[in-house]
Design a protein around this motif. Structure first.
Motif, mmCIF file in Angstrom:
data_model
loop_
_atom_site.group_PDB
_atom_site.id
_atom_site.type_symbol
_atom_site.label_atom_id
_atom_site.label_comp_id
_atom_site.label_asym_id
_atom_site.label_seq_id
_atom_site.Cartn_x
_atom_site.Cartn_y
_atom_site.Cartn_z
ATOM 1 N N TRP A 364 -95.739 49.464 -3.238
ATOM 2 C CA TRP A 364 -94.733 49.656 -4.433
ATOM 3 C C TRP A 364 -93.350 49.489 -3.801
ATOM 4 N N SER A 365 -92.466 48.737 -4.764
ATOM 5 C CA SER A 365 -91.178 48.142 -4.382
ATOM 6 C C SER A 365 -90.457 48.457 -5.622
ATOM 7 N N TRP A 366 -89.266 49.172 -5.573
ATOM 8 C CA TRP A 366 -88.514 49.466 -6.759
ATOM 9 C C TRP A 366 -87.482 48.341 -6.991
ATOM 10 N N SER A 367 -87.189 47.505 -5.940
ATOM 11 C CA SER A 367 -86.260 46.439 -5.940
ATOM 12 C C SER A 367 -87.005 45.034 -6.295
ATOM 13 N N TRP A 368 -88.486 45.155 -6.069
ATOM 14 C CA TRP A 368 -89.143 43.828 -6.745
ATOM 15 C C TRP A 368 -89.258 44.246 -8.286
ATOM 16 N N LEU A 369 -89.503 45.490 -8.730
ATOM 17 C CA LEU A 369 -89.542 45.657 -9.976
ATOM 18 C C LEU A 369 -88.242 45.433 -10.662
ATOM 19 N N GLU A 370 -87.215 45.602 -10.220
ATOM 20 C CA GLU A 370 -85.837 45.264 -10.693
ATOM 21 C C GLU A 370 -85.724 43.576 -10.832
ATOM 22 N N THR A 371 -86.147 42.733 -9.927
ATOM 23 C CA THR A 371 -85.934 41.546 -9.714
ATOM 24 C C THR A 371 -87.315 40.844 -9.393
ATOM 25 N N PRO A 372 -88.218 40.734 -10.193
ATOM 26 C CA PRO A 372 -89.814 40.372 -9.647
ATOM 27 C C PRO A 372 -90.108 39.199 -9.364
ATOM 28 N N LEU A 373 -89.102 38.073 -9.751
ATOM 29 C CA LEU A 373 -89.560 36.589 -9.488
ATOM 30 C C LEU A 373 -88.843 36.212 -8.438
ATOM 31 N N TRP A 439 -78.713 52.293 -13.912
ATOM 32 C CA TRP A 439 -79.813 51.657 -13.041
ATOM 33 C C TRP A 439 -81.140 52.023 -13.983
ATOM 34 N N PHE A 440 -81.465 53.216 -13.965
ATOM 35 C CA PHE A 440 -82.791 53.640 -14.497
ATOM 36 C C PHE A 440 -83.118 53.317 -16.032
ATOM 37 N N THR A 441 -82.214 53.531 -16.856
ATOM 38 C CA THR A 441 -82.439 53.226 -18.339
ATOM 39 C C THR A 441 -82.846 51.891 -18.371
ATOM 40 N N HIS A 442 -81.891 50.852 -17.782
ATOM 41 C CA HIS A 442 -82.360 49.238 -17.999
ATOM 42 C C HIS A 442 -83.682 49.019 -17.227
ATOM 43 N N LEU A 443 -83.948 49.632 -16.280
ATOM 44 C CA LEU A 443 -85.457 49.465 -15.523
ATOM 45 C C LEU A 443 -86.576 50.079 -16.458
ATOM 46 N N ASN A 444 -86.171 51.173 -16.871
ATOM 47 C CA ASN A 444 -87.167 51.955 -17.679
ATOM 48 C C ASN A 444 -87.657 51.113 -18.853
ATOM 49 N N SER A 445 -86.596 50.657 -19.445
ATOM 50 C CA SER A 445 -86.829 49.724 -20.598
ATOM 51 C C SER A 445 -87.710 48.574 -20.355
ATOM 52 N N PHE A 446 -87.384 47.760 -19.161
ATOM 53 C CA PHE A 446 -88.040 46.665 -18.994
ATOM 54 C C PHE A 446 -89.539 47.032 -18.483
#
Length: 603
Positions: A364-373, A439-446
């Motif tokens: 699991w990677s939080w940073s990958w989830l934010e910018t996965p490409l 941080w969290f609200t934007h990631l949670n929406s995605f």
């Protein structure tokens, strides 16, 4: 007692129902709901394109309370949206619907419990819900099909004014939904450029309200935004124009009508929201956190150990633990889930994974989830198309059996702990700004509030057909040569049409809603602001007392007879637009119930 409710969408209807059933004869009540569109409001109105879908599956949408309600009010069960479609809906449609009756009949016949309904069908459900209230309480319910323009504070209550009449009330509830805003300075520059050059610039708006007939076939169109509104345009620019999708061996293929524009879309991340996973949760089935339990939260809060930073450390740990246990299940790894849980909670994530090398390929990677490409060896178009295919694959695994999709769905189930932490004032101003909202609200929406997977499959087919294109971030739209211009690697694309593909943000400062503007003028509301030794946080939400939703006026006084909940308080409360899910003690029905009880006991 006269009670005014501004807005007759889900929240206005829910609070009306809660007041009526909690009253139990204690007061002589007169409820007046105000909404120019009637029950359901503008977002859920009946006269909108059937291509626009809900995001929640039909069995997970309700306006009724059930035995899980924890706020103490009178429980009045009733059918969820799916149950209604297979029961009372047929007679109600036959008796009340005149326009598009056959479309509604066809939809309720084919609708499945794990399928999303059209937005207009949910609007019809809300109209039926209100009709039942009127049948049960004919002398206590009135709906005024008008917009409230002015509110003034009177000695014993409030005076509400529409264009045609004034209505004195003892208590007031503001439950309005999304509304357009006055133009910002940046938006005015785009509007002026469009007028000067005879272009179309569409401000943020509900896609159902946007006139797309002005956009001819084959013309380039720029969409800025890849969230939920973007996916509405996927349907509006294609099926609404006569094209159709064909399922070929499990994959959609698009057959154009030749009336479609060519759409170029982008955002800061450059990728569309994750689709909702195939639903496998029945009834009130939910994922439960291991750390952020109600008991743990109360203990940590009492001891003063809970901060915004520690809260999200626990949330991250919970999410990772849940994910790895699901990975063990999904891939049938020879690891004891119980032993792994003990080790994971006792050690750091890195230390624990060192003991379980079989999990390393699925790290699991939080940073990958934010910018996965990452796409060093291929083009952005190829990488983003492959990413979308991966989204579809993961979503199809289901929200109980697919590890990634199940974890995203678990984050949806764990919203209440976040709301409880907000109510307890756990977050410092810096944490509120940078961690929760920054941080969290934007990631949670995605990750969690995306479209039905069918929409993502349609997007994939449209990319393959050359009708939709995703643009590599950052999306830079220039005002050039009397057009809008995007520079790609080897060429420039120009367009006469630019659409902000997002809903208007909640904005105290810029809302063009006449009643909110008037409340500001009369100093009956103020924006939410919070300062401490870490800094200041200012949001565009109407400020309310946490836990009661009593409105705080411009002088800082809490008003006992004035309440606000839902969209206008997004920024004090969190994720206010979520639908109520049956058998889960839904937060928005608890809020409505608490407001109702406060009103009925207010002396």
């Amino acid at each position: 007692m006269k009670i005014g409710i501004i807005g007759a969408g889900p929240r206005g209807l829910s609070v009306a129902e809660r007041i009526l059933y909690n009253n139990q004869g204690r007061h002589s009540l007169e409820l007046i709901l105000f909404d120019p569109e009637g029950p359901g409001g503008r977002v859920w109105r009946l006269n909108q394109p059937p291509e626009l879908l809900m995001n929640s599956v039909s069995q997970q949408v309700t306006l009724f309370t059930d035995e899980t309600l924890s706020s103490g009010g009178t429980v009045m069960p009733g059918p969820n949206l799916f149950q209604w479609s297979k029961g009372p809906a047929t007679d109600y449609i036959e008796q009340t619907v005149t326009k598009n009756k056959q479309l509604f009949i066809e939809e309720i016949n084919r609708l499945e419990k794990d399928q999303q309904s059209t937005r207009c069908l949910y609007g019809l459900y809300q109209r039926w819900f209100f009709s039942k209230l009127q049948e049960e309480f004919p002398a206590s319910t009135q709906l005024v099909y008008s917009l409230v323009k002015k509110v003034s504070k009177e000695k014993d209550g409030f005076l509400l004014q529409t264009d045609h009449q004034s209505y004195p009330v003892d208590q007031l509830i503001l439950a309005s939904g999304h509304w357009e805003n006055d133009q910002t300075e940046e938006e005015r520059a785009w509007v002026d450029y469009a007028k000067k050059n005879d272009l179309l610039y569409q401000l943020p708006s509900n896609p159902a309200d946007v006139d797309l007939s002005k956009i001819p076939p084959k013309e380039n169109v720029f969409l800025r935004g890849l969230g939920l509104s973007f996916f509405d345009y996927v349907g509006l620019f294609t099926v609404s124009r006569g094209g159709h999708f064909e399922n070929k061996k499990g994959k959609l293929v698009y057959h154009p009508s030749d009336k479609e524009p060519i759409v170029y879309s982008g955002s800061r991340r450059g990728l569309p929201y994750y689709p909702r996973g195939r639903n496998q949760k029945q009834g009130g089935a939910m994922a439960w956190p291991r750390l952020l339990t109600k008991e743990n939260l109360e203990q940590w809060h009492r001891s003063g150990l809970l901060t915004g930073e520690t809260f999200f450390d626990y949330l991250k740990k919970d999410a990772e633990l849940f994910y790895y246990k699901k990975i063990i299940e999904e891939h049938h790894l020879p690891i004891s889930r119980k032993t792994f849980e003990h080790d994971f909670l006792s050690l750091s994530s890195e230390e624990c994974l060192g003991k379980y090398p079989a999990l390393l390929p699925y790290k699991w990677s939080w940073s990958w989830l934010e910018t996965p490409l990452t796409y060093q060896d291929e083009s952005f178009a190829e990488a983003s198309r492959a990413f979308i295919e991966g989204q579809i694959k993961e979503a199809e695994k289901g929200n109980c059996t697919g590890a990634l999709t199940s974890t995203f769905d678990a984050l949806k189930d764990w919203r209440d702990p976040i709301r409880q932490a907000i109510e307890w004032h756990v977050f410092s101003a810096k944490e509120y700004k940078e961690i929760l909202w920054g941080w969290f609200t934007h990631l949670n929406s995605f990750l969690t509030i995306g479209p039905p997977v069918i929409r993502t499959k349609e997007l994939a087919a449209l990319i393959d057909a050359g009708i939709f294109h995703l643009i590599e971030p950052p999306l830079d739209i220039q005002q050039k040569q009397n057009r809008y211009v995007i520079s790609l690697q080897d060429k420039e694309i120009s367009s006469r049409y630019l659409i902000e593909a997002r809903l208007p943000q909640t904005s105290f400062s810029h809302s063009s809603n006449p009643v909110i503007k008037n409340l500001k003028e009369n100093k009956l509301v103020r924006p939410f602001s919070f300062s401490d030794n870490t800094g200041s946080y200012h949001s565009e939400a109407i400020d309310v007392e946490r836990g009661t939703n009593r409105v705080i006026d411009a002088s800082g006084k809490i008003q006992s007879g004035f309440y606000c909940y839902g969209i206008p308080v997004e920024g004090v409360d969190w994720l206010t637009a979520a639908a109520a899910r049956p058998y889960t003690d839904p937060w928005n029905l608890r809020q409505a119930d608490k407001i109702a009880q406060l009103i009925l006991t207010d002396k």
